[in-house]
Design an enzyme around this catalytic site. Sequence first.
Site, short mmCIF file in Angstrom:
data_model
loop_
_atom_site.label_atom_id
_atom_site.label_comp_id
_atom_site.label_asym_id
_atom_site.label_seq_id
_atom_site.Cartn_x
_atom_site.Cartn_y
_atom_site.Cartn_z
N LEU A 33 -126.56 17.91 -99.07
CA LEU A 33 -126.19 18.48 -97.78
C LEU A 33 -126.61 17.56 -96.63
O LEU A 33 -126.02 17.57 -95.57
CB LEU A 33 -126.83 19.85 -97.59
N GLY A 34 -127.67 16.80 -96.86
CA GLY A 34 -128.14 15.91 -95.79
C GLY A 34 -129.52 15.41 -96.12
O GLY A 34 -130.23 16.01 -96.94
N ASP A 145 -137.75 19.96 -82.47
CA ASP A 145 -136.63 19.02 -82.64
C ASP A 145 -135.30 19.70 -82.40
O ASP A 145 -134.46 19.80 -83.30
CB ASP A 145 -136.70 18.42 -84.04
#
Lengths: 331, 246
Positions: A33-34, A145
């Site tokens: 997914l990442g 973040d």
Amino acid sequence: MMNTSKNQEVNVPIGSIISGKWNQKQYLILRELGSGATGTVYLAKYDQSKVAVKVSRDTLSITSEVNVLKHLSKVQGKTLGPSFIEMDDWVTSSGTVPFYVMEYVQGESLFVFMRQRKDEWFGILLLQLLGDLAELHNAGWVFGDLKPDNLLISGPPPKIRWLDVGGTTMVGRAVKEYTEFFDRGFWGMGSRRAEPSYDLFAVGMIIMNYAYPKRFDKKEGGWTQLKKLIDRNRILGKYRPILYKVFHGQYQNAIDMRQDLLELYSGKSAAKTTNTPTGKPAAQAYQQSQSGRAGRTQQKKIKKRRHFMETVLIFIFLFVFYVVYLMGQTL
Amino acid sequence: MNKGTLRQILLITDGCSNHGEDPVAIAALAREKGIAINVIGILSQNEAYGEHGLKEVEDIAMSGGGVSQIVYATQLAQTVKMVTQKAMTQTIHGMINKELTQILGDEQQMEDLPPEKRGQVMEVVDEIGETVNLEVLILVDISASMDDKLPTVQESLIDLSISLNSRTGNNQFSIYAFPGKKQSIEKLQDWTPQLDTLAKTFKKISTGGITPTGPALKEALGLFSDKRSKRKLLGDYDEYVEESGS
């Protein structure tokens, strides 16, 4: 015990099965997914349901992240981050790999979603985001973040969700994970202490990013640069007072900023601009779709005109040739 | 547990040492003294990873119980911060593992605990990382090839100061450059809690090809203990004055 930082990435081939040493659960890896600074997230199948599994060699940061996820799932009412399922160790031939399992949040990232939507959706999502931030802040946490890539639009109905809570920090501590463009420390406009205004600055930068999709580099930095960019941009016109306030840290909490946005989107702008009762954004959208239709008919007209010109040209050519031919005959 | 002060040297360089003592040995010495050595190796724009002799960067950090990273100048700010924080966590983690082994025996460490317990221990690590005092001595290679990278170095150090000063714990920074004109290192910034504005910018010093990383590190080690003993002396002196005054 003390190792220098090595590559934290663990490559798990698709189709492998990750099994936990403590809880004995097995996850079938479907696809990646990442991957980020602290590890890689995979889509996996467990018992017919889809989950997200984050794998990393860095036991410390992954444990920290799990702590945050657990705290977030304790925040009552709304689900803020992806809900935490479990943490375990996967024993492989090349060592023990810690991993954790969380809910798989399906959706599009913020700007991908906005690509096919009208402007007013951006406002609605911002309102949702600020509402969620207010709850997070009340629970004693700061997102850290905050950026479009970490925001996912799930649904329908469209609802903004947080994807990566790795940067979430207890209020009062130092924010450790951030992305420069959205970080007020980077722009020289404040500390990295976790406080509501830190997140709100990032929300301000998300609005900037919306108006400048390619973002921009830091030049002189600070308010001087941001002010120029705000004043120059047409999309940012209506946000100007809010951006001025947020970049100066004048919002103490997300609710205040949300209130100003709410007023912007509803009452005030409608009075100022058009005669449609739905307010400015809707009016704009209407105009856009109108001009879209107009554009198409105009294209048709241009096509017709082009055909006409072509015929005329052909006749002229034929005529010239004929004249030359006649002259040739007479000579 | 006594939180005390964490001490680090952050070495920023773009090449291999070629003069004096072996920096890897000095790094081992530093570790014995409880000072972690972090190293950042800067690549030039057209340089590929692994092309340069930057293996020494890893070796020094490994030997010095710190963290190393090789980056392009553009990523420097993020890296400086990441390396410093990671090394702090690593040191604290090391301290805690030692305690755990004492309490639990059998060489039990944090990684051996079930995830649930591990999370609780990690909260303690994070808590200490937030509140512990930190002393960072930054040692910058200013040999000729570093010339064009120095403004970026300076910016990233200011950025580091912003990050660390957002913590609850106290910080002390100092900056030294090497090779110096007369000695192996030259002071650019004395111990200070904040690097808001660097009083002295890095001076352009056109030196020959020497990079005395080993001697520079050795001298930097002395600057910690010097400072400590001086402080102690000053502290004692202050107390003495107060006592006689009352």
